[in-house]
Write a protein that holds these residues in place. Structure first.
Motif, PDB file in Angstrom:
ATOM      1  N   HIS A 109       0.829  -1.205   0.000  1.00  0.00           N
ATOM      2  CA  HIS A 109       0.000   0.000   0.000  1.00  0.00           C
ATOM      3  C   HIS A 109       0.865   1.257   0.000  1.00  0.00           C
ATOM      4  O   HIS A 109       0.601   2.204  -0.758  1.00  0.00           O
ATOM      5  CB  HIS A 109      -0.918  -0.012   1.223  1.00  0.00           C
ATOM      6  N   THR A 110       1.905   1.264   0.810  1.00  0.00           N
ATOM      7  CA  THR A 110       2.772   2.443   0.897  1.00  0.00           C
ATOM      8  C   THR A 110       3.534   2.660  -0.401  1.00  0.00           C
ATOM      9  O   THR A 110       3.728   3.804  -0.836  1.00  0.00           O
ATOM     10  CB  THR A 110       3.748   2.297   2.078  1.00  0.00           C
ATOM     11  N   ALA A 111       3.957   1.581  -1.040  1.00  0.00           N
ATOM     12  CA  ALA A 111       4.608   1.709  -2.350  1.00  0.00           C
ATOM     13  C   ALA A 111       3.665   2.369  -3.345  1.00  0.00           C
ATOM     14  O   ALA A 111       4.074   3.229  -4.141  1.00  0.00           O
ATOM     15  CB  ALA A 111       5.044   0.333  -2.861  1.00  0.00           C
ATOM     16  N   SER A 112       2.398   1.998  -3.301  1.00  0.00           N
ATOM     17  CA  SER A 112       1.420   2.588  -4.220  1.00  0.00           C
ATOM     18  C   SER A 112       1.215   4.070  -3.928  1.00  0.00           C
ATOM     19  O   SER A 112       0.982   4.861  -4.846  1.00  0.00           O
ATOM     20  CB  SER A 112       0.084   1.836  -4.138  1.00  0.00           C
ATOM     21  N   ASN A 161     -15.875 -16.045   1.805  1.00  0.00           N
ATOM     22  CA  ASN A 161     -16.565 -15.019   2.581  1.00  0.00           C
ATOM     23  C   ASN A 161     -15.608 -13.918   3.015  1.00  0.00           C
ATOM     24  O   ASN A 161     -15.958 -12.733   3.009  1.00  0.00           O
ATOM     25  CB  ASN A 161     -17.228 -15.655   3.805  1.00  0.00           C
ATOM     26  N   CYS A 162     -14.380 -14.290   3.392  1.00  0.00           N
ATOM     27  CA  CYS A 162     -13.379 -13.288   3.777  1.00  0.00           C
ATOM     28  C   CYS A 162     -13.018 -12.403   2.592  1.00  0.00           C
ATOM     29  O   CYS A 162     -12.812 -11.194   2.745  1.00  0.00           O
ATOM     30  CB  CYS A 162     -12.128 -13.969   4.340  1.00  0.00           C
ATOM     31  N   TYR A 163     -12.949 -13.007   1.409  1.00  0.00           N
ATOM     32  CA  TYR A 163     -12.693 -12.215   0.201  1.00  0.00           C
ATOM     33  C   TYR A 163     -13.825 -11.216  -0.022  1.00  0.00           C
ATOM     34  O   TYR A 163     -13.574 -10.028  -0.290  1.00  0.00           O
ATOM     35  CB  TYR A 163     -12.562 -13.136  -1.012  1.00  0.00           C
ATOM     36  N   ASP A 164     -15.073 -11.673   0.082  1.00  0.00           N
ATOM     37  CA  ASP A 164     -16.219 -10.782  -0.123  1.00  0.00           C
ATOM     38  C   ASP A 164     -16.227  -9.655   0.899  1.00  0.00           C
ATOM     39  O   ASP A 164     -16.560  -8.506   0.575  1.00  0.00           O
ATOM     40  CB  ASP A 164     -17.529 -11.565  -0.048  1.00  0.00           C
ATOM     41  N   PHE A 165     -15.876  -9.979   2.137  1.00  0.00           N
ATOM     42  CA  PHE A 165     -15.795  -8.946   3.174  1.00  0.00           C
ATOM     43  C   PHE A 165     -14.783  -7.868   2.780  1.00  0.00           C
ATOM     44  O   PHE A 165     -15.076  -6.674   2.817  1.00  0.00           O
ATOM     45  CB  PHE A 165     -15.401  -9.569   4.515  1.00  0.00           C
ATOM     46  N   GLY A 166     -13.580  -8.290   2.394  1.00  0.00           N
ATOM     47  CA  GLY A 166     -12.552  -7.327   2.010  1.00  0.00           C
ATOM     48  C   GLY A 166     -12.953  -6.509   0.803  1.00  0.00           C
ATOM     49  O   GLY A 166     -12.660  -5.308   0.719  1.00  0.00           O
ATOM     50  N   ARG A 167     -13.635  -7.151  -0.158  1.00  0.00           N
ATOM     51  CA  ARG A 167     -14.082  -6.439  -1.361  1.00  0.00           C
ATOM     52  C   ARG A 167     -15.097  -5.364  -1.009  1.00  0.00           C
ATOM     53  O   ARG A 167     -14.970  -4.203  -1.433  1.00  0.00           O
ATOM     54  CB  ARG A 167     -14.697  -7.433  -2.351  1.00  0.00           C
ATOM     55  N   ASN A 168     -16.117  -5.725  -0.239  1.00  0.00           N
ATOM     56  CA  ASN A 168     -17.153  -4.751   0.123  1.00  0.00           C
ATOM     57  C   ASN A 168     -16.599  -3.646   1.003  1.00  0.00           C
ATOM     58  O   ASN A 168     -16.959  -2.472   0.841  1.00  0.00           O
ATOM     59  CB  ASN A 168     -18.311  -5.465   0.824  1.00  0.00           C
ATOM     60  N   LEU A 169     -15.714  -4.005   1.927  1.00  0.00           N
ATOM     61  CA  LEU A 169     -15.108  -2.997   2.794  1.00  0.00           C
ATOM     62  C   LEU A 169     -14.229  -2.053   1.983  1.00  0.00           C
ATOM     63  O   LEU A 169     -14.240  -0.832   2.198  1.00  0.00           O
ATOM     64  CB  LEU A 169     -14.284  -3.681   3.887  1.00  0.00           C
ATOM     65  N   GLY A 170     -13.456  -2.599   1.039  1.00  0.00           N
ATOM     66  CA  GLY A 170     -12.572  -1.776   0.226  1.00  0.00           C
ATOM     67  C   GLY A 170     -13.340  -0.805  -0.650  1.00  0.00           C
ATOM     68  O   GLY A 170     -12.957   0.365  -0.784  1.00  0.00           O
ATOM     69  N   LEU A 171     -14.435  -1.266  -1.257  1.00  0.00           N
ATOM     70  CA  LEU A 171     -15.265  -0.380  -2.067  1.00  0.00           C
ATOM     71  C   LEU A 171     -15.874   0.723  -1.208  1.00  0.00           C
ATOM     72  O   LEU A 171     -15.880   1.902  -1.592  1.00  0.00           O
ATOM     73  CB  LEU A 171     -16.361  -1.176  -2.770  1.00  0.00           C
ATOM     74  N   CYS A 172     -16.361   0.348  -0.034  1.00  0.00           N
ATOM     75  CA  CYS A 172     -16.921   1.334   0.888  1.00  0.00           C
ATOM     76  C   CYS A 172     -15.860   2.369   1.270  1.00  0.00           C
ATOM     77  O   CYS A 172     -16.121   3.582   1.249  1.00  0.00           O
ATOM     78  CB  CYS A 172     -17.451   0.628   2.141  1.00  0.00           C
ATOM     79  N   PHE A 173     -14.664   1.901   1.569  1.00  0.00           N
ATOM     80  CA  PHE A 173     -13.587   2.786   2.020  1.00  0.00           C
ATOM     81  C   PHE A 173     -13.259   3.835   0.957  1.00  0.00           C
ATOM     82  O   PHE A 173     -13.154   5.025   1.243  1.00  0.00           O
ATOM     83  CB  PHE A 173     -12.343   1.948   2.342  1.00  0.00           C
ATOM     84  N   LYS A 232      -8.020  -0.285  -7.692  1.00  0.00           N
ATOM     85  CA  LYS A 232      -7.122   0.627  -6.990  1.00  0.00           C
ATOM     86  C   LYS A 232      -7.109   0.404  -5.483  1.00  0.00           C
ATOM     87  O   LYS A 232      -6.089   0.612  -4.835  1.00  0.00           O
ATOM     88  CB  LYS A 232      -7.515   2.080  -7.272  1.00  0.00           C
ATOM     89  N   THR A 233      -8.247   0.035  -4.914  1.00  0.00           N
ATOM     90  CA  THR A 233      -8.355  -0.022  -3.448  1.00  0.00           C
ATOM     91  C   THR A 233      -8.830  -1.371  -2.932  1.00  0.00           C
ATOM     92  O   THR A 233      -8.209  -1.966  -2.047  1.00  0.00           O
ATOM     93  CB  THR A 233      -9.304   1.083  -2.946  1.00  0.00           C
ATOM     94  N   ALA A 234      -9.943  -1.865  -3.473  1.00  0.00           N
ATOM     95  CA  ALA A 234     -10.562  -3.060  -2.893  1.00  0.00           C
ATOM     96  C   ALA A 234      -9.812  -4.343  -3.217  1.00  0.00           C
ATOM     97  O   ALA A 234      -9.909  -5.321  -2.466  1.00  0.00           O
ATOM     98  CB  ALA A 234     -12.014  -3.174  -3.355  1.00  0.00           C
ATOM     99  N   ALA A 235      -9.059  -4.384  -4.324  1.00  0.00           N
ATOM    100  CA  ALA A 235      -8.360  -5.620  -4.690  1.00  0.00           C
ATOM    101  C   ALA A 235      -7.353  -6.012  -3.618  1.00  0.00           C
ATOM    102  O   ALA A 235      -7.267  -7.182  -3.225  1.00  0.00           O
ATOM    103  CB  ALA A 235      -7.661  -5.456  -6.043  1.00  0.00           C
ATOM    104  N   LEU A 236      -6.578  -5.059  -3.136  1.00  0.00           N
ATOM    105  CA  LEU A 236      -5.579  -5.363  -2.106  1.00  0.00           C
ATOM    106  C   LEU A 236      -6.251  -5.789  -0.808  1.00  0.00           C
ATOM    107  O   LEU A 236      -5.813  -6.742  -0.149  1.00  0.00           O
ATOM    108  CB  LEU A 236      -4.680  -4.145  -1.877  1.00  0.00           C
TER     109      LEU A 236
END
Length: 442
Positions: free
Chosen positions: A157-160, A318-330, A293-297
């Protein structure tokens, strides 16, 4: 809204994994050091400032949450028992096998080769023998590979961020000059490359091909998302011209020697198709770019945490879906804050997206009601008065309010994903963190 169901509610998610989070910067410092003092300075620059550290926090809390799954239901891969407090982790009889019996700090190639031309001078912390690295006592039962995963995700993330600030011509981040301003564009780009190189070595030492594949893909996704943002182009009638930094640039035509594939979000000029179709395609483009840009990581690192826990496929998905939805929200909230937060609070220039020519959710919602904004979006708000017209339209069309509803929808989906995990203090902390993303001001 889905409310936490645990008996405890946490106002400070950090408290659950405070031991790991307090050692995060020190652990990363041991991963990124080089033999060149200036490179060390640039590479560590963003880690010195107070950041959100949301990504490693999510990985650590998710890892701790998965501890509640009985060990007999976490046998998808052999679990690495090295350096683990077995009483805290297994709550019973630990398995007899580990993943190759190798630490995340052990090299796979001979040290003499990793050291380079002069093997007597150890300049590379990643190639030091394991005993030369600090070993932190494990108190939470989180696997060492999961702890290292949290460190890696923050490095990537910091590299990006270093690269993004060069691309976006940014001048401030986290309340101080960006890497490209404090040093130079060249140093910032090279330091970002160096961090990705260090992270790649650390990823390989997790010794899980599936995790390596996921993380490598997420790094590629970051670049793909950046190119989508560079092109921006919810509307573009000429694929051979790009507009960047106020300059129109004709790009070389393809020779045909290397077959290339067009992406699926090519949108016609405003007069070629009906307005509703264009707006729908624009939102698809925006959400796909936001995922890359954000949710994939976030999503793929969350999936990695579940894989390393030994959990079965339903939990991993389910953990993948959680990270995806959280990343999009963020990221959607981030795009909303760009319109509402002051530069002092936000830690970087506010209202920068329109100035960069970016059509994010607030202006897309305004465009839905005002078709005439399509011409401004197509030219990336590069004419005098465009930014002011777009900003006023966002206000009058309640673009921010509609953007918040979109963010809340993804927040609610993320909370539903969490409810499928075992009830625990860590899950309650994740629920609190998920809710706080919508209400944050920076």
């Amino acid at each position: 809204m889905v409310q936490p169901t645990s008996s405890k509610t946490f106002n400070d998610p950090f408290s659950i994994v405070s031991h790991e989070m307090s050692n995060l910067a020190k652990s990363i410092a041991n991963l990124i050091g080089s033999g060149h003092p200036t490179l060390n300075r640039v590479s560590s620059y963003y880690f010195e400032a107070e950041g959100k550290n949301v990504r490693p926090l999510i990985i650590l809390l998710l890892s701790k949450c998965l501890l509640e799954i009985p060990i007999e239901k976490r046998d998808r891969i052999p679990i690495d028992t090295e350096d683990v407090n077995t009483q805290a982790y297994f709550r019973g009889t630990p398995p007899q096998t580990s993943i190759a019996g190798n630490s995340v700090d052990n090299s796979m190639s001979p040290l003499a080769i990793l050291h380079g031309i002069n093997p007597k001078v150890i300049l590379d912390p990643l190639s030091k023998p394991m005993e030369d690295l600090p070993q932190f006592e494990n108190v939470n039962g989180i696997l060492p590979k999961q702890r290292r995963l949290a460190e890696i995700v923050e490095m990537v993330h910091t590299a990006s961020l270093l690269h993004d600030d060069v691309v976006d011509l940014s001048d401030s981040r986290r309340g101080r000059p960006t890497g490209n301003i404090a040093f130079t564009n060249k140093m910032a780009v090279l330091a970002g490359d160096f961090l990705l190189g260090r992270a790649s070595v650390a990823i390989a030492r997790l010794r899980n091909p599936e995790v390596v594949e996921l993380f490598s893909t997420s790094i590629a996704n970051l670049v793909e998302g950046e190119f989508m943002q560079l092109k921006n182009t919810v509307i573009n009638s000429n694929e051979d011209v790009v507009i960047n930094d106020g300059e129109k640039k004709s790009i070389p035509k393809m020779t045909g020697k290397v077959p290339t594939k067009q992406h699926d979000y090519s949108v016609k000029a405003p007069n070629d198709v009906d307005h509703e179709t264009n707006v729908r395609a624009a939102f698809e483009y925006y959400l796909h770019k936001t995922y890359l840009k954000t949710a994939a990581l976030m999503s793929k690192s969350s999936r990695c945490a579940a894989i390393l826990s030994g959990a079965h496929d339903d939990i991993i998905d389910n953990c993948y879906d959680f990270g995806r939805n959280l990343g999009l929200c963020f990221q959607i909230v981030d795009d909303m804050l760009d319109y509402t937060s002051s530069e002092k609070v936000f830690g970087k220039p506010s209202q920068a997206d329109l100035k960069l020519g970016l059509a994010t959710a607030p202006v897309l919602f305004a465009w839905k009601q005002r078709p005439e904004l399509g011409d401004l979006i197509a030219r990336k708000f590069d004419q005098p008065g465009d930014v002011e017209i777009a900003r006023k339209a966002v206000e009058e069309c309640k673009g921010l309010e509609q953007t918040k509803i979109m963010a809340e929808d993804y927040r609610n989906k993320a909370l539903e994903n969490l409810r499928k995990l075992p009830e625990s203090d860590a899950r309650s902390a994740l629920e609190f963190l998920t809710n706080s993303i919508v209400t944050r001001t920076k």
